[in-house]
Every structure is written in structure tokens, then in C-alpha cells.
Design a protein around this motif. Sequence first.
Motif, PDB file in Angstrom:
ATOM      1  N   ARG A  67      -9.215  48.511  -2.524  1.00 17.42           N
ATOM      2  CA  ARG A  67      -8.446  49.317  -1.574  1.00 17.42           C
ATOM      3  C   ARG A  67      -8.326  48.593  -0.235  1.00 17.42           C
ATOM      4  O   ARG A  67      -7.251  48.551   0.364  1.00 17.42           O
ATOM      5  N   ARG A  71      -4.843  47.209   1.533  1.00 16.36           N
ATOM      6  CA  ARG A  71      -4.520  47.618   2.898  1.00 16.36           C
ATOM      7  C   ARG A  71      -4.309  46.386   3.781  1.00 16.36           C
ATOM      8  O   ARG A  71      -3.329  46.302   4.523  1.00 16.36           O
ATOM      9  N   ARG A  75      -0.797  45.074   5.648  1.00 12.47           N
ATOM     10  CA  ARG A  75      -0.698  44.839   7.093  1.00 12.47           C
ATOM     11  C   ARG A  75      -0.284  43.404   7.389  1.00 12.47           C
ATOM     12  O   ARG A  75       0.494  43.144   8.293  1.00 12.47           O
ATOM     13  N   GLU A  94      -8.988  44.355  10.444  1.00 12.82           N
ATOM     14  CA  GLU A  94      -9.320  45.143   9.243  1.00 12.82           C
ATOM     15  C   GLU A  94     -10.830  45.372   9.142  1.00 12.82           C
ATOM     16  O   GLU A  94     -11.277  46.280   8.459  1.00 12.82           O
ATOM     17  N   GLU A 101      -9.804  55.503   7.756  1.00 12.75           N
ATOM     18  CA  GLU A 101      -9.981  54.756   6.509  1.00 12.75           C
ATOM     19  C   GLU A 101     -10.882  53.541   6.703  1.00 12.75           C
ATOM     20  O   GLU A 101     -11.797  53.289   5.926  1.00 12.75           O
TER      21      GLU A 101
END
Length: 194
Positions: A67, A71, A75, A94, A101
Motif C-alpha cells: 500500500r 501511494r 505521488r 512519504e 494514512e
Amino acid sequence: MPRRTDHEQRRREIASAVWRIAADLGLEAVSMREVAAEAGVSLRLVQYYFETKHNLLVLALRYLHERGERRAQARIAAQLDQSVRGVVRTLLTELLPLDAERELSLRVHRAYFSRTHSDPQLAQAFVHDETPIEDLVTSLLRRAVLPPGTQPRLEANLLVAGLTGLGLDVLHGRFTPDEVLVTLDYHLDRLFQA
């Protein structure tokens, strides 16, 4: 007509129950019974999909990594018209708890990391020789014009470790996200001064 069960989706839903428990209470609080209750499914179903607690913990971690990678890739893809510095910054953010999240992800990773000191089996799944984030940052830095003598791999190691630690400091309230972003930008400005 009976509804078909999406087994992979069900596994991921159960894994997300592991994350919620681990983030709030640590991995010590994760049991198959607690996960079943958190996921709103039967204990038998958790046992059917994962068989053992170890399998449950390892697969939940793998899903969390997948996940996070998706993500980050999304980005970064949105930043491909940016400079190398912009892409490196996006990738490194990140690692910070800048939204719910990413905060959940960091809290779960903290719980896993803590547990690896007392669980050698889990340590094998969590701590490994692969360094995908460091490898990606290194490859990006090699594309940039950096000050003479800069060693991209060593900079990547420092950036990833530093942002990971600063992310934990944000979780503990030692620094604010804005303070950490100022620190990140300061270091990136020094690297990308050319």
C-alpha cells in the motif's frame, strides 16, 4: 445467485485490522481473536486465511508495504515533470506522518520494529538486506548535478534514516511536520545547490 467472495480483499481487510490494533496498542495486543473482533469476522475465518499468528503478522506487513509503495508511486508519477529535487522530496515525505494514512503506516512500522527485538522470526520478515527506498533515492541523486565529492548512496542512507527518525519525532510531538519539512528542505537545498 450467491455472492462470490473476493478472498484477497477479505485478507486485506483483516490485515488492516492488524494495523489498527498494532498502531494503537502495539503488536503485543495482536491476537487472532482480537483481529477477528476488530475486523468484524469470525476467528475461524482469520484462521482459515492466515493459519498462524506469524503468517497473519507477516502478511499484514507485506500488505502495508504494498500500500505504501502504491501511494508513493502515485505521488511520484504526479511529480515526474518536477526536478529531481522535487521527486526526491516527494519520495522522502512519504516517510513522514503528514496525513492519517502515513501516520498509521509509521505507527504500525514502529510497532513491528519494536517487536523484532524479541521475535527473531518476525525480524526475518521485517528487517532484511533490501533497501528499496535508499536505492531509489540513490538513483535519483545520481541523475542530479550535486556538489563535488558528494556520494549519492551515503546521502540517500542519511536522508532515509534521518526522515524516518524525524517522522517518529513528529509522532511523539518533539517536532511539528512543518519543522521537519524545513529541515528536509535545508538539506536538499545544500545537496541541489548547483
